[in-house]
Design an enzyme around this catalytic site. Structure first.
Site, short mmCIF file in Angstrom:
data_model
loop_
_atom_site.label_atom_id
_atom_site.label_comp_id
_atom_site.label_asym_id
_atom_site.label_seq_id
_atom_site.Cartn_x
_atom_site.Cartn_y
_atom_site.Cartn_z
N LYS A 9 0.84 -1.21 0.00
CA LYS A 9 0.00 0.00 0.00
C LYS A 9 0.87 1.26 0.00
CE LYS A 9 -3.81 -2.35 2.38
NZ LYS A 9 -4.78 -2.28 3.51
N TYR A 49 -12.08 -3.10 -3.62
CA TYR A 49 -12.67 -3.11 -2.28
C TYR A 49 -14.20 -3.16 -2.29
CZ TYR A 49 -8.21 -2.58 0.13
OH TYR A 49 -6.94 -2.80 0.65
N ASN A 112 -1.88 -0.03 7.12
CA ASN A 112 -1.31 -1.30 7.59
C ASN A 112 -0.44 -1.98 6.53
OD1 ASN A 112 -3.33 -2.06 5.90
ND2 ASN A 112 -4.49 -3.22 7.40
N HIS A 115 -1.84 -5.52 1.45
CA HIS A 115 -3.06 -6.29 1.18
C HIS A 115 -2.66 -7.66 0.67
CE1 HIS A 115 -6.92 -7.58 -0.50
NE2 HIS A 115 -6.20 -8.01 -1.52
N GLU A 126 -8.97 -11.14 -7.84
CA GLU A 126 -8.04 -10.01 -7.70
C GLU A 126 -6.87 -10.08 -8.70
OE1 GLU A 126 -9.06 -9.45 -2.94
OE2 GLU A 126 -7.00 -9.89 -3.54
#
Ligand code: UDP
Ligand code: MG
Length: 156
Positions: A9, A49, A112, A115, A126
């Site tokens: 990320k 998402y 965080n 992913h 994905e």
């Protein structure tokens, strides 16, 4: 062999942790079969998402993921989906166990770092969303016979 989608990320890049995180996966014995840098569009973030749409953190999450480029990785290995999820650690940085990527490098609930697909079904969806077929590579690693026990013909 199984494949999974990993996204480093925006905070991974901004904090200079990309090399460390990729090194962990390489050292574990997982094979990189796709890798690129992407500045995510709002549309792609919304598709990725979609299962979280309507949740309280959704709008902030899309803003975060589109705020700065990410690194997208396709990893391959026996049981790679579960292995990568274990290596990532729990969703919230402050709850993730030491030894995991989030546990060692993150404290935030939303920033965080990483992913990873959470099931074979989501990995398939994905990978198709993020990579064109020609961007995913099938090739043998020279050390595969030392990474897995091939004495029975199949990797153990
Ligand atoms: N997230 C958040 N607040 C929450 C739950 C999730 O900001 O209360 C963000 C966080 O970045 C997380 C992402 O939304 O990684 C997707 O949530 P999910 O529950 O799928 O966690 P993950 O699979 O990434 O561990
Ligand atoms: Mg998830």
């Amino acid at each position: 062999m199984e494949r999974t989608l990993i996204i480093l990320k925006p905070d991974s890049l901004q904090r200079g942790l990309v090399g460390k995180i990729i090194t962990r996966f390489e050292e574990k014995g997982l094979q990189i079969v796709g890798l690129k840098q992407v500045l995510i569009t709002e549309e792609l973030a919304a598709q990725h998402y979609a299962p979280h749409k309507g949740k309280p953190f959704y709008d902030r999450l899309v803003r975060f993921m589109t705020s700065s480029p990410v690194i997208v990785l396709a990893l391959q290995g026996n049981g790679v989906i579960e292995i990568a999820r274990k290596m990532m650690g729990a969703t919230f940085g402050f709850k993730a166990d030491p030894g995991t990527i989030r546990g060692d490098f993150a404290v935030s609930s939303s920033f965080n770092l990483i992913h990873g697909s959470d099931s074979p079904e989501s990995a398939q969806v994905e990978l198709a969303l993020w990579f064109k077929p020609e961007e995913l590579h099938s090739y043998d690693l020279a050390n595969r016979v030392w990474t897995y026990d091939f004495s029975n013909g199949t990797p153990m």
